[in-house]
Write a protein that holds these residues in place. Sequence first.
Motif, PDB file in Angstrom:
ATOM      1  N   ILE A 122     -14.007  -3.488  -8.448  1.00 54.46           N
ATOM      2  CA  ILE A 122     -14.617  -2.156  -8.478  1.00 54.46           C
ATOM      3  C   ILE A 122     -14.242  -1.403  -7.204  1.00 54.46           C
ATOM      4  CG2 ILE A 122     -16.788  -0.860  -8.501  1.00 54.46           C
ATOM      5  CD1 ILE A 122     -17.970  -3.204 -10.185  1.00 54.46           C
ATOM      6  N   MET A 123     -14.299  -2.086  -6.069  1.00 66.44           N
ATOM      7  CA  MET A 123     -13.946  -1.428  -4.796  1.00 66.44           C
ATOM      8  C   MET A 123     -12.485  -0.988  -4.778  1.00 66.44           C
ATOM      9  SD  MET A 123     -15.988  -3.280  -1.703  1.00 66.44           S
ATOM     10  CE  MET A 123     -16.237  -4.916  -2.375  1.00 66.44           C
ATOM     11  N   VAL A 124     -11.588  -1.827  -5.277  1.00 67.75           N
ATOM     12  CA  VAL A 124     -10.171  -1.465  -5.306  1.00 67.75           C
ATOM     13  C   VAL A 124      -9.972  -0.217  -6.156  1.00 67.75           C
ATOM     14  CG1 VAL A 124      -7.884  -2.179  -6.141  1.00 67.75           C
ATOM     15  CG2 VAL A 124      -9.276  -3.767  -4.805  1.00 67.75           C
ATOM     16  N   ARG A 125     -10.552  -0.204  -7.332  1.00 67.40           N
ATOM     17  CA  ARG A 125     -10.405   0.956  -8.221  1.00 67.40           C
ATOM     18  C   ARG A 125     -11.051   2.200  -7.623  1.00 67.40           C
ATOM     19  NH1 ARG A 125     -12.132  -0.528 -14.055  1.00 67.40           N
ATOM     20  NH2 ARG A 125     -11.485   1.613 -14.375  1.00 67.40           N
ATOM     21  N   ALA A 126     -12.221   2.024  -7.011  1.00 69.50           N
ATOM     22  CA  ALA A 126     -12.907   3.158  -6.382  1.00 69.50           C
ATOM     23  C   ALA A 126     -12.080   3.717  -5.231  1.00 69.50           C
ATOM     24  CB  ALA A 126     -14.289   2.743  -5.901  1.00 69.50           C
ATOM     25  N   ARG A 127     -11.505   2.841  -4.462  1.00 70.34           N
ATOM     26  CA  ARG A 127     -10.671   3.251  -3.323  1.00 70.34           C
ATOM     27  C   ARG A 127      -9.463   4.058  -3.807  1.00 70.34           C
ATOM     28  NH1 ARG A 127      -9.469   4.068   2.023  1.00 70.34           N
ATOM     29  NH2 ARG A 127      -7.559   3.063   2.616  1.00 70.34           N
ATOM     30  N   GLU A 128      -8.799   3.577  -4.846  1.00 70.30           N
ATOM     31  CA  GLU A 128      -7.657   4.307  -5.415  1.00 70.30           C
ATOM     32  C   GLU A 128      -8.094   5.692  -5.895  1.00 70.30           C
ATOM     33  OE1 GLU A 128      -6.457   1.632  -8.511  1.00 70.30           O
ATOM     34  OE2 GLU A 128      -5.360   0.317  -7.132  1.00 70.30           O
ATOM     35  N   THR A 129      -9.245   5.747  -6.520  1.00 68.94           N
ATOM     36  CA  THR A 129      -9.762   7.019  -7.022  1.00 68.94           C
ATOM     37  C   THR A 129     -10.104   7.956  -5.871  1.00 68.94           C
ATOM     38  OG1 THR A 129     -10.577   5.922  -9.007  1.00 68.94           O
ATOM     39  CG2 THR A 129     -11.553   8.067  -8.473  1.00 68.94           C
ATOM     40  N   LEU A 130     -10.771   7.441  -4.842  1.00 68.02           N
ATOM     41  CA  LEU A 130     -11.096   8.249  -3.660  1.00 68.02           C
ATOM     42  C   LEU A 130      -9.840   8.855  -3.040  1.00 68.02           C
ATOM     43  CD1 LEU A 130     -13.666   6.130  -1.619  1.00 68.02           C
ATOM     44  CD2 LEU A 130     -14.044   8.388  -2.589  1.00 68.02           C
ATOM     45  N   LEU A 131      -8.847   8.012  -2.835  1.00 64.65           N
ATOM     46  CA  LEU A 131      -7.618   8.494  -2.214  1.00 64.65           C
ATOM     47  C   LEU A 131      -6.941   9.545  -3.082  1.00 64.65           C
ATOM     48  CD1 LEU A 131      -6.186   5.176  -0.714  1.00 64.65           C
ATOM     49  CD2 LEU A 131      -7.342   7.049   0.500  1.00 64.65           C
ATOM     50  N   GLY A 132      -6.999   9.370  -4.390  1.00 65.66           N
ATOM     51  CA  GLY A 132      -6.434  10.364  -5.304  1.00 65.66           C
ATOM     52  C   GLY A 132      -7.167  11.690  -5.233  1.00 65.66           C
TER      53      GLY A 132
END
Length: 151
Positions: A122-132
């Motif tokens: 979840i953190m990895v996906r959230a991080r990718e989304t945040l950066l996007g």
Amino acid sequence: MDETALRIMQLAAQGFCCSQIMIKLSLDDMGEENISLVRAMAGLCEGSGTGDLCGVASGAACVLALYSAKGSAEEQALDCAPLLLAQFMDWFKGSATSWGGIRCDDIIAFNGGRKPEVCGNIMVRARETLLGILAEHNIDPSLPKEQAGAR
């Protein structure tokens, strides 16, 4: 395993919770350390200690505020600040069906107990989304808000 997943595993092994990890990743991006902020983020761990909103989501909200919110009487929030949060939360709520919900207790129950790989993913996906989202709004995650505004 990518660099973000590895860093998340390292921080979790050091005893940091998800909301703390989310802010530490952003501080790492900026080349900064803020022990007081990381300590304060512990208040969001495990749904603020009540199993409510996942610490990844509340931590991500704090990350977005770190880049966009008002922090002093003289400073102004970015116009896009509410939109950043709305975009992230729309994504989080929309994705939450795959991990069991938006509440920490629901995620744990859905996945048959507390599992580091679930929260890590979840953190990895959230991080990718945040950066996007930050990129979409031309916010450089390597710059603190004060420096980004000086460009």
